[in-house]
Design an enzyme around this catalytic site. Structure first.
Site, PDB file in Angstrom:
ATOM      1  N   PRO A   1      17.697   3.275  -1.969  1.00 30.80           N
ATOM      2  CA  PRO A   1      16.220   3.629  -1.872  1.00 30.80           C
ATOM      3  C   PRO A   1      16.020   3.476  -0.507  1.00 30.80           C
ATOM      4  O   PRO A   1      15.942   2.170  -0.025  1.00 30.80           O
ATOM      5  CB  PRO A   1      15.558   2.667  -2.784  1.00 30.80           C
ATOM      6  N   GLU A   2      15.359   4.417   0.192  1.00 33.61           N
ATOM      7  CA  GLU A   2      14.471   4.178   1.335  1.00 33.61           C
ATOM      8  C   GLU A   2      13.231   4.338   1.050  1.00 33.61           C
ATOM      9  O   GLU A   2      13.017   4.581  -0.064  1.00 33.61           O
ATOM     10  CB  GLU A   2      15.267   5.140   2.534  1.00 33.61           C
TER      11      GLU A   2
END
Length: 277
Positions: free
Chosen positions: A2-3
DNA sequence: AACGGCACCTGGTCGC
DNA sequence: TGCGACCAGGTGCCGT
């Protein structure tokens, strides 16, 4: 995994299910995350209501009746909203159960993520107090970025990935934004022209906004809380494309390692500057 | 003080 | 097919 766009997608996905909902119980099957989960956590947050759900940097913050629950997905975490009687999958480590039967289930194979309860105002929490501005906020602009570039003895990629300068720009989007701005990732930050800093700032915003609209980037097994994949991976121009032709000029993309992270770029479209401004 | 590198983990892929 | 080496989206902290 996850960014920022993935965390934003996750946040938006869980909000409708848990906002104004009341926690009935917390089930912890594995306490061993980035920091050990406080054993007393279930007692602390039981019966509390969720008053707000928001993202700051890559953290998800649940504002409770008293205090806040901070969630971080690390490199491999994901949250799903489901019925509490749905069978467990491997690495389903934590369930936050609600009185209406909703379950917020955290899955995190690598356990780099975090679950922290604090009664401090969030901005004063140790993890938050040194964070730079949100990349999509107005305070992150060309002038701001330029001022930091001037004082840093680092390459530009390291600068935009530094959370004290700007949060939420992870490896994928750093690669993409630098390509879109036509800036070589190893360019000394100090040598960036005002025009380049401005372009980079704009491209960071653009690539993040675009990725959020597409539901994030699906690599391996990321999916949003409703199980839908993100589609931004189809638009990645350099990340993961080492040795493949540049989408603009067909030059084969090269890879270098910056801070031990894979950094892919087009040597023709992202030329190292020889002259300073 | 500022910077580079390590550590925390599991799992997937690649080469032999 | 099996095994070991290596790599992966993050980031706080340590040593230099």
């Amino acid at each position: 995994m996850p960014e920022l766009p993935e965390v934003e997608t996750t946040c938006a996905g869980i909000r409708p299910a848990i906002l104004n909902n009341q926690i009935s119980s917390l089930v912890i099957r594995n306490y061993n995350f980035r920091w050990p989960i406080a054993p007393e956590l279930p007692v602390l947050i039981q019966d509390m209501k969720v008053h707000e759900v928001y993202r700051r940097a890559k953290y998800i913050v649940l504002l409770l009746s008293q205090g806040s629950l901070i969630l971080h997905l690390g490199m491999s975490g994901s949250l799903r909203v489901l019925d509490s009687n749905i069978p467990l999958k491997k690495h389903d480590h934590i369930d936050i159960n609600f009185i209406d039967g909703t379950c917020l289930r955290l899955n995190d194979p690598r356990r780099f993520g975090a679950v922290i309860y604090t009664t401090e105002p969030i901005d004063q929490h140790k993890l938050f107090q040194h964070l730079g501005p949100e990349p999509l906020s107005q305070s992150f602009d060309a002038e701001y970025l330029t001022s930091y570039c001037r004082i840093k003895n680092q390459n530009i990629k390291s600068v935009i990935m530094n959370a004290q300068i700007v949060v939420g720009v992870g490896n994928i989007y750093a690669n993409e934004a630098l390509f879109l701005a036509g800036i070589h990732p190893e360019t000394p930050a100090k040598s960036l022209t005002t025009k380049q800093a401005s372009e980079l700032c704009n491209q960071i915003k653009l690539v993040l906004i675009t990725a959020i609209k597409q539901g994030g980037t699906t690599l391996k097994d990321f999916s949003s809380p409703d199980g839908k994949p993100g589609y931004f991976s189809q638009q990645l121009k350099v990340y993961g494309r080492k040795g493949l032709p540049c989408v603009n000029c067909q030059t084969l993309l090269q890879e270098v390692r910056i801070q031990n992270r894979s950094t892919v770029f087009c040597a023709a479209c992202q030329r190292q500057q020889s002259e300073n401004n």
